[in-house]
Design an enzyme around this catalytic site. Sequence first.
Site, PDB file in Angstrom:
ATOM      1  CG  ASN A 208      -0.113   0.045   2.740  1.00 16.66           C
ATOM      2  OD1 ASN A 208       0.559   0.895   2.822  1.00 16.66           O
ATOM      3  ND2 ASN A 208      -0.232  -1.202   3.173  1.00 16.66           N
ATOM      4  CG  ASP A 276      -7.146  -5.097   6.038  1.00 18.99           C
ATOM      5  OD1 ASP A 276      -6.487  -4.977   7.126  1.00 18.99           O
ATOM      6  OD2 ASP A 276      -7.561  -4.170   5.652  1.00 18.99           O
ATOM      7  CE  LYS A 286       8.792 -12.926 -13.640  1.00 16.90           C
ATOM      8  NZ  LYS A 286       9.274 -12.753 -14.915  1.00 16.90           N
ATOM      9  CG  ASP A 304      -6.484  -6.326  13.877  1.00 20.95           C
ATOM     10  OD1 ASP A 304      -5.865  -5.635  14.435  1.00 20.95           O
ATOM     11  OD2 ASP A 304      -7.597  -5.801  13.243  1.00 20.95           O
ATOM     12  CB  ILE A 305      -0.753  -6.379  14.667  1.00 21.91           C
ATOM     13  CG1 ILE A 305      -0.129  -7.224  13.513  1.00 21.91           C
ATOM     14  CG2 ILE A 305       0.525  -6.543  15.571  1.00 21.91           C
ATOM     15  CD1 ILE A 305       0.756  -6.722  12.407  1.00 21.91           C
ATOM     16  CG  PHE A 323      -2.507   6.018  13.241  1.00 18.87           C
ATOM     17  CD1 PHE A 323      -1.606   5.744  14.549  1.00 18.87           C
ATOM     18  CD2 PHE A 323      -2.323   7.037  12.793  1.00 18.87           C
ATOM     19  CE1 PHE A 323      -0.631   6.427  15.108  1.00 18.87           C
ATOM     20  CE2 PHE A 323      -1.485   8.051  13.307  1.00 18.87           C
ATOM     21  CZ  PHE A 323      -0.646   7.810  14.469  1.00 18.87           C
ATOM     22  CE  LYS A 337     -10.890   0.869  11.052  1.00 17.92           C
ATOM     23  NZ  LYS A 337     -10.427   1.433   9.839  1.00 17.92           N
ATOM     24  CE  LYS A 341      -8.804  -2.371  13.852  1.00 16.67           C
ATOM     25  NZ  LYS A 341      -7.622  -2.837  12.624  1.00 16.67           N
TER      26      LYS A 341
HETATM   27  N1  CTP Z   1      -3.880  -3.087  12.130  1.00 20.10           N
HETATM   28  C1  CTP Z   1      -3.061  -3.972  12.608  1.00 20.10           C
HETATM   29  N2  CTP Z   1      -3.186  -5.295  11.982  1.00 20.10           N
HETATM   30  C2  CTP Z   1      -3.811  -5.617  10.653  1.00 20.10           C
HETATM   31  C3  CTP Z   1      -4.690  -4.355  10.343  1.00 20.10           C
HETATM   32  C4  CTP Z   1      -4.526  -3.118  10.917  1.00 20.10           C
HETATM   33  O1  CTP Z   1      -2.538  -3.772  13.632  1.00 20.10           O
HETATM   34  N3  CTP Z   1      -3.843  -6.824  10.283  1.00 20.10           N
HETATM   35  C5  CTP Z   1      -3.834  -1.709  12.941  1.00 20.10           C
HETATM   36  C6  CTP Z   1      -3.352  -0.489  12.170  1.00 20.10           C
HETATM   37  O2  CTP Z   1      -1.996  -0.525  12.436  1.00 20.10           O
HETATM   38  C7  CTP Z   1      -4.103   0.679  12.596  1.00 20.10           C
HETATM   39  C8  CTP Z   1      -5.504   0.020  13.128  1.00 20.10           C
HETATM   40  O3  CTP Z   1      -5.277  -1.536  13.002  1.00 20.10           O
HETATM   41  O4  CTP Z   1      -3.534   1.068  13.857  1.00 20.10           O
HETATM   42  C9  CTP Z   1      -6.627   0.268  11.999  1.00 20.10           C
HETATM   43  O5  CTP Z   1      -6.104  -0.049  10.625  1.00 20.10           O
HETATM   44  P1  CTP Z   1      -6.939   0.217   9.506  1.00 20.10           P
HETATM   45  O6  CTP Z   1      -6.197  -0.111   8.222  1.00 20.10           O
HETATM   46  O7  CTP Z   1      -7.553   1.690   9.612  1.00 20.10           O
HETATM   47  O8  CTP Z   1      -8.181  -0.726   9.593  1.00 20.10           O
HETATM   48  P2  CTP Z   1      -8.245  -2.076   9.289  1.00 20.10           P
HETATM   49  O9  CTP Z   1      -8.548  -2.917  10.687  1.00 20.10           O
HETATM   50  O10 CTP Z   1      -7.644  -2.468   8.318  1.00 20.10           O
HETATM   51  O11 CTP Z   1      -9.935  -1.992   8.999  1.00 20.10           O
HETATM   52  P3  CTP Z   1     -10.713  -1.502   7.572  1.00 20.10           P
HETATM   53  O12 CTP Z   1      -9.971  -1.925   6.649  1.00 20.10           O
HETATM   54  O13 CTP Z   1     -12.020  -2.366   7.748  1.00 20.10           O
HETATM   55  O14 CTP Z   1     -10.893  -0.219   7.577  1.00 20.10           O
END
Ligand code: CTP
Length: 397
Positions: A208, A276, A286, A304-305, A323, A337, A341
Amino acid sequence: MLRSKKILLIIGGGIAAYKTLDLIRRLRERGADVTPVMTHAAAEFVTPLSVSALTGNKLYRDLFDLTDEAEMGHIQLSRSADIVLVAPATADLMAKMAQGLANDLASTLLLATDTPVTIAPAMNVRMWEHPATQRNIATLRGDGVRFVGPNDGDMACGEFGPGRMAEPLEIVAALEAQLADGPLKGKHVLVTSGPTHEPIDPVRYIANRSSGAQGTALATALAALGAQVTFVTGPADVPPPGGVTVVPVQTAQQMLEAVQAALPADAAIFAAAVADWRVEGASARKLKKSKDGLPTLNFAENPDILATVAQMEKGRPDLVVGFAAETNDVIANATAKRKRKGCDWIVANDVSPETGIMGGSENAVHLISDDGVEDWPRMPKDQVAARLAARLAQALS
Ligand code: CTP
């Protein structure tokens, strides 16, 4: 900041010891008083004469040296320092430290000291990645030992990967940060940053647009307030900050493991833009174009960390900050969120392309906590970082 500080420098037996000679010069340029200790193996790589000449101090090598014992004693030697630094810290020396062995002067000093210990590991990449070393790293972190490096790169043994000793100026920056006085002195703060790369095959990956700028600015601001920072970063565009422990990773799974290994922490801030999804069964070869049609990628959900750490039953950091990168209904989505979380604060921002925030130098955030929503004006990312670090210091005090 290092002026008149007493540094007990323990030099382990590795090829990186040649860099320690330059390190001694850098420390002395800044007015530090360096007392050197060498293991017997270290003397195979650099000469005792060079070390004592550069430090201008007596060199210690033997545990059973009665003259030294009468003059100051090994216990006193280990305690009279402001900082104990091990550079290079070999796999063997780290294993001894983790086990509490005391069978030579270096390991005895490390066991006897009540002074903060910083180590600059250096070893072959396979040795660094070996489960035994990884266990020792986790033990040492748990014991409060601070790490500088190792860095990724070409190594003297011809291999590539983590294991190179940090550069002398990085070590100097880490020691300066350690001595920095501030409201976060004595606090360990974990920061995740940057994007993650999820492999499709050996040459392609899903990523990303995160540059790592906000996470890097945060780590810098926290270190400036005296925090001991562990910075777990995916492949970012901006260089990592000085004076923090940098743990480089590629994938979400690796980021989770690095975060778990870095705990315990007083606070954890999750600024990384974690992918995600990952590609299930990424190809070891490859992928080739084929007349039979396009390849199909199957996705699996990444851990989800933030949620994992925020919902820990034992050992959860006192303050967990996430964030929320949103493109619409920013406050509503971020508020939901935070609940989902289980984190204490959410820093929400609008990452729609027209805001120029993702990959840009400014940020406009909303801080969402139990107390409600605060709207912060648009400002440079380092000011957002400084303000957030100050709030964190308040919350932890
Ligand atoms: N985060 C994480 N591990 C993941 C996804 C997200 O630790 N696998 C953490 C990010 O570092 C951030 C927060 O979760 O602090 C939210 O990330 P965001 O990308 O906004 O949310 P998502 O959980 O990906 O939700 P969505 O894609 O549905 O908005």
